[in-house]
Design a protein around this motif. Structure first.
Motif, PDB file in Angstrom:
ATOM      1  N   GLU A 220       0.811  -1.217   0.000  1.00 21.37           N
ATOM      2  CA  GLU A 220       0.000   0.000   0.000  1.00 21.37           C
ATOM      3  C   GLU A 220       0.848   1.273   0.000  1.00 21.37           C
ATOM      4  OE1 GLU A 220      -2.567  -0.285   3.351  1.00 21.37           O
ATOM      5  OE2 GLU A 220      -3.863  -1.837   2.457  1.00 21.37           O
ATOM      6  N   SER A 221       1.936   1.281   0.750  1.00 16.86           N
ATOM      7  CA  SER A 221       2.728   2.496   0.899  1.00 16.86           C
ATOM      8  C   SER A 221       3.781   2.668  -0.188  1.00 16.86           C
ATOM      9  CB  SER A 221       3.416   2.511   2.271  1.00 16.86           C
ATOM     10  OG  SER A 221       2.473   2.424   3.314  1.00 16.86           O
ATOM     11  N   LEU A 222       4.382   1.570  -0.623  1.00 16.54           N
ATOM     12  CA  LEU A 222       5.512   1.667  -1.543  1.00 16.54           C
ATOM     13  C   LEU A 222       5.205   1.141  -2.938  1.00 16.54           C
ATOM     14  CD1 LEU A 222       8.357   0.430   0.844  1.00 16.54           C
ATOM     15  CD2 LEU A 222       7.530   2.757   0.508  1.00 16.54           C
ATOM     16  N   GLY A 223       4.102   0.428  -3.094  1.00 16.85           N
ATOM     17  CA  GLY A 223       3.818  -0.188  -4.380  1.00 16.85           C
ATOM     18  C   GLY A 223       4.831  -1.247  -4.738  1.00 16.85           C
ATOM     19  N   ALA A 224       5.444  -1.849  -3.731  1.00 19.47           N
ATOM     20  CA  ALA A 224       6.451  -2.887  -3.937  1.00 19.47           C
ATOM     21  C   ALA A 224       5.915  -4.228  -3.454  1.00 19.47           C
ATOM     22  CB  ALA A 224       7.738  -2.516  -3.209  1.00 19.47           C
ATOM     23  N   ARG A 225       6.708  -5.259  -3.684  1.00 15.24           N
ATOM     24  CA  ARG A 225       6.286  -6.615  -3.298  1.00 15.24           C
ATOM     25  C   ARG A 225       7.304  -7.199  -2.320  1.00 15.24           C
ATOM     26  NH1 ARG A 225       7.289 -11.505  -5.909  1.00 15.24           N
ATOM     27  NH2 ARG A 225       8.041 -10.370  -7.745  1.00 15.24           N
ATOM     28  N   LEU A 226       6.804  -7.678  -1.197  1.00 16.22           N
ATOM     29  CA  LEU A 226       7.673  -8.240  -0.165  1.00 16.22           C
ATOM     30  C   LEU A 226       8.166  -9.620  -0.577  1.00 16.22           C
ATOM     31  CD1 LEU A 226       8.832  -7.972   2.746  1.00 16.22           C
ATOM     32  CD2 LEU A 226       6.735  -9.071   3.551  1.00 16.22           C
ATOM     33  N   ALA A 227       9.477  -9.833  -0.500  1.00 14.98           N
ATOM     34  CA  ALA A 227      10.041 -11.147  -0.820  1.00 14.98           C
ATOM     35  C   ALA A 227      10.016 -12.064   0.395  1.00 14.98           C
ATOM     36  CB  ALA A 227      11.472 -10.991  -1.333  1.00 14.98           C
ATOM     37  N   ASN A 228      10.372 -11.513   1.544  1.00 15.86           N
ATOM     38  CA  ASN A 228      10.432 -12.327   2.758  1.00 15.86           C
ATOM     39  C   ASN A 228      10.582 -11.395   3.953  1.00 15.86           C
ATOM     40  OD1 ASN A 228      10.513 -14.640   4.330  1.00 15.86           O
ATOM     41  ND2 ASN A 228      12.735 -14.837   4.179  1.00 15.86           N
ATOM     42  N   VAL A 229      10.322 -11.925   5.125  1.00 15.87           N
ATOM     43  CA  VAL A 229      10.561 -11.186   6.365  1.00 15.87           C
ATOM     44  C   VAL A 229      11.590 -11.955   7.181  1.00 15.87           C
ATOM     45  CG1 VAL A 229       9.587 -10.349   8.531  1.00 15.87           C
ATOM     46  CG2 VAL A 229       8.265 -10.153   6.425  1.00 15.87           C
ATOM     47  N   ASP A 230      12.749 -11.363   7.371  1.00 11.97           N
ATOM     48  CA  ASP A 230      13.786 -11.965   8.202  1.00 11.97           C
ATOM     49  C   ASP A 230      13.716 -11.332   9.591  1.00 11.97           C
ATOM     50  OD1 ASP A 230      14.756 -13.492   6.073  1.00 11.97           O
ATOM     51  OD2 ASP A 230      16.003 -11.842   5.358  1.00 11.97           O
ATOM     52  N   ILE A 251      13.142   3.421  -4.355  1.00 13.87           N
ATOM     53  CA  ILE A 251      12.369   3.798  -3.166  1.00 13.87           C
ATOM     54  C   ILE A 251      13.189   4.785  -2.356  1.00 13.87           C
ATOM     55  CG2 ILE A 251      11.314   2.971  -1.031  1.00 13.87           C
ATOM     56  CD1 ILE A 251      10.817   0.317  -2.392  1.00 13.87           C
ATOM     57  N   PRO A 252      12.725   6.010  -2.226  1.00 13.02           N
ATOM     58  CA  PRO A 252      13.493   7.013  -1.467  1.00 13.02           C
ATOM     59  C   PRO A 252      13.528   6.695   0.024  1.00 13.02           C
ATOM     60  CG  PRO A 252      11.365   7.892  -2.127  1.00 13.02           C
ATOM     61  CD  PRO A 252      11.497   6.571  -2.808  1.00 13.02           C
ATOM     62  N   HIS A 253      14.542   7.244   0.685  1.00 13.58           N
ATOM     63  CA  HIS A 253      14.759   6.948   2.101  1.00 13.58           C
ATOM     64  C   HIS A 253      13.602   7.419   2.969  1.00 13.58           C
ATOM     65  CE1 HIS A 253      16.455   7.729   6.170  1.00 13.58           C
ATOM     66  NE2 HIS A 253      16.990   6.535   5.963  1.00 13.58           N
ATOM     67  N   TYR A 254      13.041   8.573   2.668  1.00 11.04           N
ATOM     68  CA  TYR A 254      11.980   9.095   3.529  1.00 11.04           C
ATOM     69  C   TYR A 254      10.758   8.169   3.562  1.00 11.04           C
ATOM     70  CZ  TYR A 254       9.052  10.735  -0.380  1.00 11.04           C
ATOM     71  OH  TYR A 254       8.237  10.790  -1.486  1.00 11.04           O
ATOM     72  N   GLN A 255      10.514   7.446   2.452  1.00  2.00           N
ATOM     73  CA  GLN A 255       9.389   6.503   2.439  1.00  2.00           C
ATOM     74  C   GLN A 255       9.668   5.293   3.334  1.00  2.00           C
ATOM     75  OE1 GLN A 255       8.551   5.668  -1.752  1.00  2.00           O
ATOM     76  NE2 GLN A 255       6.835   7.108  -1.650  1.00  2.00           N
ATOM     77  N   VAL A 256      10.926   4.910   3.434  1.00  2.40           N
ATOM     78  CA  VAL A 256      11.288   3.814   4.343  1.00  2.40           C
ATOM     79  C   VAL A 256      11.097   4.255   5.790  1.00  2.40           C
ATOM     80  CG1 VAL A 256      13.124   2.239   5.045  1.00  2.40           C
ATOM     81  CG2 VAL A 256      12.927   2.918   2.651  1.00  2.40           C
ATOM     82  N   VAL A 257      11.438   5.513   6.080  1.00  2.00           N
ATOM     83  CA  VAL A 257      11.226   6.052   7.427  1.00  2.00           C
ATOM     84  C   VAL A 257       9.736   6.062   7.764  1.00  2.00           C
ATOM     85  CG1 VAL A 257      11.474   8.088   8.898  1.00  2.00           C
ATOM     86  CG2 VAL A 257      13.312   7.455   7.324  1.00  2.00           C
TER      87      VAL A 257
END
Length: 295
Positions: A220-230, A251-257
């Motif tokens: 929803e936030s990044l329009g990306a697809r999660l590969a896995n959760v470590d 993906i810019p850093h501020y979106q990760v924040v």
């Protein structure tokens, strides 16, 4: 797993219990103890040669026993006793020995034990205690197998007619006491595994909740697809995640924040953790549609 030198003395322990033969019981238990010690020592020696390597999935799988392991051991003991009593069923013994997997837990005890001791002497206290905890888990798995197999085997032998004659009162007394002890130990092991199974199920549920929340938020936030959760670390209210994601764009850093803040709020609301740290690895991908040429 194929050699399984401990299956015969463990089944012998079950036979000695139902026969009430104290000498036979001492011999069988002595053979089990020697086999256990030898397997652990070989595991420790092997562990010394591979201290720099991470534990394999085969090792880790034997550090968290549950009720399924108890059920397998009970059926293995019953099948082994039946196979030994009837020659036409003897062909099932190799499969029974593999199913019970008696030596791998002991090898795991030795490998994790030596890793824990080396870590403690090296000043790595946290890792050392974690390895020792794994060692106790593997030892619990073998103890479960031993108690369940011998108890189930003695029950099958009793059903098939193996028991001391009425005139041998001393043996009948040994049979009564040893049977009561075996059943008591089986109940204790069942209770312990019930607790560990509940804790494992709870951990699995939490892990699944973490994955679902993270996957939804990344889409929803990044329009990306999660590969896995470590899950790199989870202690008390602290959670540290490694998130490899597939994205067709930078993906810019501020979106990760912002993502971390949103996930932290949801995890705290779900009672999972109040302190969240994460590291995201972005894997750039190109999405191509055969019907639509790229622009």
């Amino acid at each position: 797993m194929l050699v399984a030198p401990l299956m015969s003395p463990i089944i012998g322990t079950g036979l000695a219990i139902v026969l009430g033969d104290a000498r036979f019981l001492r011999l069988a238990l002595g053979a089990v103890n020697r086999g256990v010690l030898l397997a652990i020592l070989v595991g420790m020696f092997t562990g010394l040669t591979a201290l720099s390597r991470p534990f394999s999935d085969e090792i880790l799988a034997r550090t968290q026993p549950n009720l399924y392991d108890l059920a397998i051991a009970l059926f293995s003991g019953a099948a082994a006793a039946y196979a030994l009593s009837f020659s036409q069923a003897a062909g099932a013994l190799p499969g029974v020995a593999i199913a019970a997997a008696l030596v791998p837990p002991l090898a795991t005890v030795g490998i994790t034990l030596v890793a824990g001791l080396v870590a403690l002497f090296s000043g790595q206290t946290a890792d050392g205690w974690e390895y020792l905890e794994d060692s106790l888990g593997a030892l619990l798995l073998f103890t479960t197998n031993f108690i369940a197999i011998s108890t189930a085997a003695s029950f099958v032998f009793f059903i098939l007619g193996f028991r001391p004659t009425p005139s041998k009162k001393a043996r009948r007394e040994v049979q009564r006491r040893s049977s009561a002890l075996a059943l008591s130990l089986l109940l204790v092991v069942t209770a312990i595994l019930g607790i560990t199974s509940y804790l494992l199920a709870r951990e699995t549920t939490i892990d699944g909740r973490i994955y679902t929340i993270t996957e939804t938020q990344i889409e929803e936030s990044l329009g990306a697809r999660l590969a896995n959760v470590d899950i790199l670390e989870r202690k008390d209210d602290h959670l540290k995640l490694g998130l490899p994601v597939f994205s067709p764009r930078v993906i810019p850093h501020y979106q990760v924040v912002e993502l971390r803040e949103q996930l932290a709020e949801q995890f705290e609301a779900a009672g999972i953790a109040s302190d969240l740290a994460l590291t995201m690895s972005v894997i750039r991908v190109t999405e191509l549609d055969p019907l639509v040429p790229p622009t």
